[in-house]
Design a protein around this motif. Structure first.
Motif, PDB file in Angstrom:
ATOM      1  N   ASP A 112       0.825  -1.204   0.000  1.00 40.30           N
ATOM      2  CA  ASP A 112       0.000   0.000   0.000  1.00 40.30           C
ATOM      3  C   ASP A 112       0.867   1.267   0.000  1.00 40.30           C
ATOM      4  O   ASP A 112       0.726   2.145   0.846  1.00 40.30           O
ATOM      5  CB  ASP A 112      -0.962   0.001   1.185  1.00 40.30           C
ATOM      6  CG  ASP A 112      -2.064   1.044   1.028  1.00 40.30           C
ATOM      7  OD1 ASP A 112      -2.407   1.386  -0.128  1.00 40.30           O
ATOM      8  OD2 ASP A 112      -2.562   1.539   2.067  1.00 40.30           O
ATOM      9  N   VAL A 113       1.798   1.303  -0.965  1.00 39.33           N
ATOM     10  CA  VAL A 113       2.664   2.476  -1.128  1.00 39.33           C
ATOM     11  C   VAL A 113       2.398   3.099  -2.500  1.00 39.33           C
ATOM     12  O   VAL A 113       1.888   2.436  -3.402  1.00 39.33           O
ATOM     13  CB  VAL A 113       4.160   2.123  -0.976  1.00 39.33           C
ATOM     14  CG1 VAL A 113       4.449   1.547   0.416  1.00 39.33           C
ATOM     15  CG2 VAL A 113       4.633   1.172  -2.057  1.00 39.33           C
ATOM     16  N   PRO A 114       2.755   4.374  -2.660  1.00 37.61           N
ATOM     17  CA  PRO A 114       2.477   5.045  -3.937  1.00 37.61           C
ATOM     18  C   PRO A 114       3.331   4.531  -5.096  1.00 37.61           C
ATOM     19  O   PRO A 114       4.443   4.035  -4.905  1.00 37.61           O
ATOM     20  CB  PRO A 114       2.785   6.517  -3.661  1.00 37.61           C
ATOM     21  CG  PRO A 114       3.480   6.584  -2.369  1.00 37.61           C
ATOM     22  CD  PRO A 114       3.307   5.269  -1.664  1.00 37.61           C
ATOM     23  N   ILE A 115       2.752   4.673  -6.285  1.00 39.56           N
ATOM     24  CA  ILE A 115       3.411   4.333  -7.545  1.00 39.56           C
ATOM     25  C   ILE A 115       3.635   5.648  -8.280  1.00 39.56           C
ATOM     26  O   ILE A 115       2.688   6.407  -8.503  1.00 39.56           O
ATOM     27  CB  ILE A 115       2.513   3.404  -8.395  1.00 39.56           C
ATOM     28  CG1 ILE A 115       2.213   2.110  -7.631  1.00 39.56           C
ATOM     29  CG2 ILE A 115       3.146   3.137  -9.762  1.00 39.56           C
ATOM     30  CD1 ILE A 115       1.032   1.330  -8.185  1.00 39.56           C
ATOM     31  N   PHE A 116       4.882   5.906  -8.648  1.00 47.06           N
ATOM     32  CA  PHE A 116       5.218   7.133  -9.362  1.00 47.06           C
ATOM     33  C   PHE A 116       5.797   6.795 -10.730  1.00 47.06           C
ATOM     34  O   PHE A 116       6.468   5.775 -10.895  1.00 47.06           O
ATOM     35  CB  PHE A 116       6.248   7.963  -8.584  1.00 47.06           C
ATOM     36  CG  PHE A 116       5.733   8.502  -7.277  1.00 47.06           C
ATOM     37  CD1 PHE A 116       4.881   9.598  -7.249  1.00 47.06           C
ATOM     38  CD2 PHE A 116       6.091   7.907  -6.081  1.00 47.06           C
ATOM     39  CE1 PHE A 116       4.406  10.091  -6.049  1.00 47.06           C
ATOM     40  CE2 PHE A 116       5.621   8.387  -4.868  1.00 47.06           C
ATOM     41  CZ  PHE A 116       4.773   9.486  -4.852  1.00 47.06           C
ATOM     42  N   VAL A 117       5.540   7.665 -11.692  1.00 47.30           N
ATOM     43  CA  VAL A 117       6.117   7.547 -13.029  1.00 47.30           C
ATOM     44  C   VAL A 117       6.748   8.886 -13.359  1.00 47.30           C
ATOM     45  O   VAL A 117       6.139   9.945 -13.128  1.00 47.30           O
ATOM     46  CB  VAL A 117       5.046   7.188 -14.083  1.00 47.30           C
ATOM     47  CG1 VAL A 117       5.644   7.111 -15.477  1.00 47.30           C
ATOM     48  CG2 VAL A 117       4.366   5.861 -13.729  1.00 47.30           C
TER      49      VAL A 117
END
Length: 167
Positions: free
Chosen positions: A115-120
């Motif tokens: 449950d951690v953020p996904i960054f692009v």
């Protein structure tokens, strides 16, 4: 870096390969990433909160990190080269940040479990749009993705039930 959310999984009509579809957290921009069937299954299990009797590979890695006192902080899709995406795990250990090279599908399977953020990166989003690396993607399918991995699992379960009834 732009935060993205997993919209779901879809299938490439031509190749039947699973497609992981990400959407910009604050917007409609989509990023489809073609992945393998096993990776799609791992993501589907996390998306659908399926309980498994024993830890799968991504569960094992997350459990190992936690046992070592490390914390997965985020996952970042950082590059796009020759049609291949590259990601990194952002790990906090003993007050230091560690970056670990990773396939985006594995990174996202971990992010969903932790449950951690996904960054692009903005550059990856720009190049993906410019290069039109999505020639076989039906835009409507990307906007309403089906959970292909769950469908595959349901079909296999149905086949197994039919075989069991015949036995």
């Amino acid at each position: 870096m732009i935060e993205m959310k997993v919209v779901g999984l879809s299938l490439d009509d031509a190749t039947k390969a699973p497609i992981l579809v990400l959407r910009r957290e604050a917007g409609e921009e989509l990023l489809p990433i073609w992945i393998g069937a096993m990776e799609a299954m791992a993501i589907s299990i996390a998306l659908n909160s399926v309980d498994v009797p024993r830890p799968l590979t991504h569960d094992l890695l997350l459990n190992t990190l936690r046992s070592l006192g490390a914390q997965l902080v985020a996952v970042d899709v950082v590059d796009l080269r020759d049609g291949t995406y590259f990601a990194e795990l952002d790990i906090l250990l003993n007050g230091s940040r560690i970056r670990v090279d990773c396939r985006p599908s594995d990174a996202i399977a971990l992010a969903l479990r932790a449950d951690v953020p996904i960054f692009v990166s903005e550059d990856v989003l720009r190049r993906a749009a410019e290069d039109r690396l999505r020639p076989n993607l039906d835009e409507n399918a990307a906007r309403r993705p089906t959970d292909a991995a769950s469908s595959m699992a349901r079909e296999e379960t149905a086949r197994r039930d039919v075989r069991d009834r015949k036995s």
